[in-house]
Design a protein around this motif. Structure first.
Motif, PDB file in Angstrom:
ATOM      1  N   PHE A 138      50.248  72.264 -14.141  1.00  0.00           N
ATOM      2  CA  PHE A 138      50.241  70.871 -14.589  1.00  0.00           C
ATOM      3  C   PHE A 138      50.898  69.953 -13.556  1.00  0.00           C
ATOM      4  CE2 PHE A 138      49.271  72.517 -18.830  1.00  0.00           C
ATOM      5  CZ  PHE A 138      48.409  71.534 -19.312  1.00  0.00           C
ATOM      6  N   TYR A 139      51.940  70.435 -12.902  1.00  0.00           N
ATOM      7  CA  TYR A 139      52.582  69.631 -11.858  1.00  0.00           C
ATOM      8  C   TYR A 139      51.621  69.402 -10.703  1.00  0.00           C
ATOM      9  CZ  TYR A 139      55.903  68.197  -8.263  1.00  0.00           C
ATOM     10  OH  TYR A 139      56.566  67.502  -7.269  1.00  0.00           O
ATOM     11  N   GLY A 140      50.904  70.457 -10.307  1.00  0.00           N
ATOM     12  CA  GLY A 140      49.902  70.304  -9.257  1.00  0.00           C
ATOM     13  C   GLY A 140      48.813  69.323  -9.647  1.00  0.00           C
ATOM     14  N   MET A 141      48.386  69.366 -10.909  1.00  0.00           N
ATOM     15  CA  MET A 141      47.377  68.424 -11.393  1.00  0.00           C
ATOM     16  C   MET A 141      47.904  66.991 -11.358  1.00  0.00           C
ATOM     17  SD  MET A 141      45.895  70.693 -14.569  1.00  0.00           S
ATOM     18  CE  MET A 141      44.906  69.338 -15.224  1.00  0.00           C
ATOM     19  N   ALA A 142      49.195  66.822 -11.670  1.00  0.00           N
ATOM     20  CA  ALA A 142      49.801  65.492 -11.618  1.00  0.00           C
ATOM     21  C   ALA A 142      49.807  64.955 -10.184  1.00  0.00           C
ATOM     22  CB  ALA A 142      51.226  65.544 -12.170  1.00  0.00           C
ATOM     23  N   LEU A 143      50.191  65.806  -9.230  1.00  0.00           N
ATOM     24  CA  LEU A 143      50.187  65.393  -7.822  1.00  0.00           C
ATOM     25  C   LEU A 143      48.769  65.075  -7.357  1.00  0.00           C
ATOM     26  CD1 LEU A 143      52.700  67.907  -6.177  1.00  0.00           C
ATOM     27  CD2 LEU A 143      53.127  65.569  -6.948  1.00  0.00           C
ATOM     28  N   LEU A 144      47.827  65.902  -7.771  1.00  0.00           N
ATOM     29  CA  LEU A 144      46.430  65.682  -7.385  1.00  0.00           C
ATOM     30  C   LEU A 144      45.922  64.369  -7.964  1.00  0.00           C
ATOM     31  CD1 LEU A 144      44.109  67.132  -5.865  1.00  0.00           C
ATOM     32  CD2 LEU A 144      43.384  68.049  -8.072  1.00  0.00           C
ATOM     33  N   ASN A 145      46.322  64.076  -9.188  1.00  0.00           N
ATOM     34  CA  ASN A 145      45.905  62.843  -9.846  1.00  0.00           C
ATOM     35  C   ASN A 145      46.452  61.610  -9.136  1.00  0.00           C
ATOM     36  OD1 ASN A 145      44.198  62.242 -11.990  1.00  0.00           O
ATOM     37  ND2 ASN A 145      45.872  61.662 -13.333  1.00  0.00           N
ATOM     38  N   GLY A 146      47.681  61.734  -8.615  1.00  0.00           N
ATOM     39  CA  GLY A 146      48.305  60.590  -7.967  1.00  0.00           C
ATOM     40  C   GLY A 146      48.099  60.520  -6.474  1.00  0.00           C
ATOM     41  N   SER A 147      47.460  61.540  -5.890  1.00  0.00           N
ATOM     42  CA  SER A 147      47.342  61.602  -4.434  1.00  0.00           C
ATOM     43  C   SER A 147      46.522  60.457  -3.854  1.00  0.00           C
ATOM     44  CB  SER A 147      46.717  62.941  -4.012  1.00  0.00           C
ATOM     45  OG  SER A 147      45.419  63.096  -4.547  1.00  0.00           O
ATOM     46  N   LYS A 148      45.610  59.887  -4.643  1.00  0.00           N
ATOM     47  CA  LYS A 148      44.784  58.782  -4.127  1.00  0.00           C
ATOM     48  C   LYS A 148      45.556  57.484  -4.033  1.00  0.00           C
ATOM     49  CE  LYS A 148      42.708  58.099  -8.734  1.00  0.00           C
ATOM     50  NZ  LYS A 148      43.191  59.377  -9.307  1.00  0.00           N
ATOM     51  N   TYR A 149      46.779  57.453  -4.562  1.00  0.00           N
ATOM     52  CA  TYR A 149      47.585  56.247  -4.507  1.00  0.00           C
ATOM     53  C   TYR A 149      48.797  56.377  -3.593  1.00  0.00           C
ATOM     54  CZ  TYR A 149      44.869  54.796  -8.570  1.00  0.00           C
ATOM     55  OH  TYR A 149      43.836  54.450  -9.414  1.00  0.00           O
ATOM     56  N   THR A 150      48.906  57.473  -2.884  1.00  0.00           N
ATOM     57  CA  THR A 150      50.072  57.640  -2.021  1.00  0.00           C
ATOM     58  C   THR A 150      49.694  58.459  -0.781  1.00  0.00           C
ATOM     59  OG1 THR A 150      52.395  58.332  -1.965  1.00  0.00           O
ATOM     60  CG2 THR A 150      50.880  59.710  -3.231  1.00  0.00           C
ATOM     61  N   LEU A 151      50.655  59.101  -0.162  1.00  0.00           N
ATOM     62  CA  LEU A 151      50.410  59.825   1.078  1.00  0.00           C
ATOM     63  C   LEU A 151      49.363  60.913   0.881  1.00  0.00           C
ATOM     64  CD1 LEU A 151      54.146  60.256   2.172  1.00  0.00           C
ATOM     65  CD2 LEU A 151      52.558  58.466   2.870  1.00  0.00           C
ATOM     66  N   LYS A 152      48.493  61.067   1.872  1.00  0.00           N
ATOM     67  CA  LYS A 152      47.401  62.030   1.760  1.00  0.00           C
ATOM     68  C   LYS A 152      47.912  63.463   1.660  1.00  0.00           C
ATOM     69  CE  LYS A 152      46.867  62.060   6.802  1.00  0.00           C
ATOM     70  NZ  LYS A 152      45.939  61.812   7.935  1.00  0.00           N
ATOM     71  N   GLU A 153      49.123  63.712   2.160  1.00  0.00           N
ATOM     72  CA  GLU A 153      49.680  65.056   2.098  1.00  0.00           C
ATOM     73  C   GLU A 153      49.948  65.507   0.665  1.00  0.00           C
ATOM     74  OE1 GLU A 153      50.090  63.598   6.125  1.00  0.00           O
ATOM     75  OE2 GLU A 153      50.649  62.748   4.171  1.00  0.00           O
ATOM     76  N   PHE A 154      50.034  64.558  -0.251  1.00  0.00           N
ATOM     77  CA  PHE A 154      50.189  64.902  -1.668  1.00  0.00           C
ATOM     78  C   PHE A 154      49.068  65.817  -2.129  1.00  0.00           C
ATOM     79  CE2 PHE A 154      52.908  62.661  -4.965  1.00  0.00           C
ATOM     80  CZ  PHE A 154      54.024  62.653  -4.146  1.00  0.00           C
ATOM     81  N   HIS A 155      47.872  65.589  -1.602  1.00  0.00           N
ATOM     82  CA  HIS A 155      46.700  66.369  -2.004  1.00  0.00           C
ATOM     83  C   HIS A 155      46.887  67.834  -1.642  1.00  0.00           C
ATOM     84  CE1 HIS A 155      42.494  67.823  -1.844  1.00  0.00           C
ATOM     85  NE2 HIS A 155      42.293  66.949  -2.813  1.00  0.00           N
ATOM     86  N   SER A 156      47.384  68.103  -0.445  1.00  0.00           N
ATOM     87  CA  SER A 156      47.608  69.493   0.000  1.00  0.00           C
ATOM     88  C   SER A 156      48.698  70.158  -0.820  1.00  0.00           C
ATOM     89  CB  SER A 156      47.973  69.512   1.492  1.00  0.00           C
ATOM     90  OG  SER A 156      46.940  68.959   2.277  1.00  0.00           O
ATOM     91  N   LEU A 157      49.786  69.418  -1.072  1.00  0.00           N
ATOM     92  CA  LEU A 157      50.871  69.973  -1.879  1.00  0.00           C
ATOM     93  C   LEU A 157      50.381  70.277  -3.290  1.00  0.00           C
ATOM     94  CD1 LEU A 157      53.858  70.689  -2.250  1.00  0.00           C
ATOM     95  CD2 LEU A 157      54.291  68.289  -2.822  1.00  0.00           C
ATOM     96  N   ALA A 158      49.531  69.398  -3.841  1.00  0.00           N
ATOM     97  CA  ALA A 158      48.987  69.608  -5.185  1.00  0.00           C
ATOM     98  C   ALA A 158      48.178  70.892  -5.251  1.00  0.00           C
ATOM     99  CB  ALA A 158      48.122  68.418  -5.579  1.00  0.00           C
ATOM    100  N   LEU A 159      47.323  71.126  -4.264  1.00  0.00           N
ATOM    101  CA  LEU A 159      46.498  72.333  -4.255  1.00  0.00           C
ATOM    102  C   LEU A 159      47.362  73.590  -4.127  1.00  0.00           C
ATOM    103  CD1 LEU A 159      43.495  71.215  -2.008  1.00  0.00           C
ATOM    104  CD2 LEU A 159      43.642  71.284  -4.505  1.00  0.00           C
ATOM    105  N   CYS A 160      48.427  73.503  -3.339  1.00  0.00           N
ATOM    106  CA  CYS A 160      49.336  74.651  -3.199  1.00  0.00           C
ATOM    107  C   CYS A 160      50.025  74.962  -4.523  1.00  0.00           C
ATOM    108  CB  CYS A 160      50.383  74.363  -2.119  1.00  0.00           C
ATOM    109  SG  CYS A 160      49.737  74.344  -0.440  1.00  0.00           S
ATOM    110  N   GLU A 161      50.456  73.927  -5.234  1.00  0.00           N
ATOM    111  CA  GLU A 161      51.134  74.123  -6.522  1.00  0.00           C
ATOM    112  C   GLU A 161      50.176  74.737  -7.550  1.00  0.00           C
ATOM    113  OE1 GLU A 161      54.233  73.782  -7.022  1.00  0.00           O
ATOM    114  OE2 GLU A 161      55.004  72.355  -5.558  1.00  0.00           O
TER     115      GLU A 161
END
Length: 223
Positions: free
Chosen positions: A162-185
């Motif tokens: 769920f935390y990874g999904m939250a990061l993935l959901n918010g990645s389009k509004y912040t640093l692009k690296e959020f997307h990679s961290l979300a997938l790792c989580e």
């Protein structure tokens, strides 16, 4: 503005990105959040595995996973006591980690936003907050239900997913690296589903180690 056409395009692109993305996140936020999580994992390990369970009534149909540690309690009445000493301590540890991480994020983001000459709480940060909060709230309720019905071994994987999904959901509004961290989580959470007896270790890796690595990379790249 620079007279070189290429530099002008870069500056325009940078201004457009700043207007649509929250760019005030600091690498130190990730580093400190990771450290808080590792300390919380150590404290939770003591509570879960070192405390005596004198007040707990463990039924005969106790299930164990992998390393033989009890992770799933199938209670006769289908429910467990949320306010047992162990659970109160675990809630306190989780609350402390969340509070310290949130306070640190606010502090460093405020400093960075001030240096960038932008408002910390603007339309972009509001959208980011909403997009991240929805999966986190849903995940928190889901994990609470898992705890109530004794499926404690699934809480760590669920939190990571769920935390990874939250990061993935918010990645389009912040640093692009959020997307990679979300997938790792998310990936780590899915893997941990097959190693239920070791959920706390996966929790420490996901919320601790990955945050520290992410924070160091962000600190080097953007600062």
């Amino acid at each position: 503005m620079n007279e070189n056409p290429q530099n002008q395009l870069k500056e325009i692109r940078s201004m457009m990105e700043r207007s649509t993305r929250f760019m005030s996140l600091s690498g130190w936020t990730g580093i400190m959040a990771g450290i808080y999580s590792l300390l919380g994992a150590v404290a939770a390990y003591y509570v879960v595995y070192k405390m005596k369970f004198d007040e707990m009534v463990v039924p005969s149909n106790l299930e164990t996973y992998g390393n033989g540690r009890p992770q799933h309690y199938d209670y006769p009445n289908g429910l467990i006591d949320l306010f047992s000493e162990k659970n109160i301590l675990l809630f306190g540890i989780a609350a402390a980690v969340i509070f310290l991480s949130g306070t640190t994020a606010f502090y460093h983001s405020s400093i960075k936003a001030k240096k960038q000459g932008v408002q910390l709480w603007n339309s972009t940060s509001k959208r980011l907050f909403v997009q991240v909060a929805i999966p986190l709230i849903a995940g928190g309720i889901f994990c609470l239900a898992l705890l109530v019905y004794g499926h404690a071994g699934l809480i760590a994987p669920a939190m990571l997913i769920f935390y990874g999904m939250a990061l993935l959901n918010g990645s389009k509004y912040t640093l692009k690296e959020f997307h990679s961290l979300a997938l790792c989580e998310i990936g780590l959470g899915l893997i941990s589903l097959f190693f239920i007896g070791y959920g706390l270790y996966f929790w420490a890796i996901g919320f601790g180690v990955l945050h520290i690595i992410y924070g160091i990379l962000m600190q080097k790249r953007y600062n």
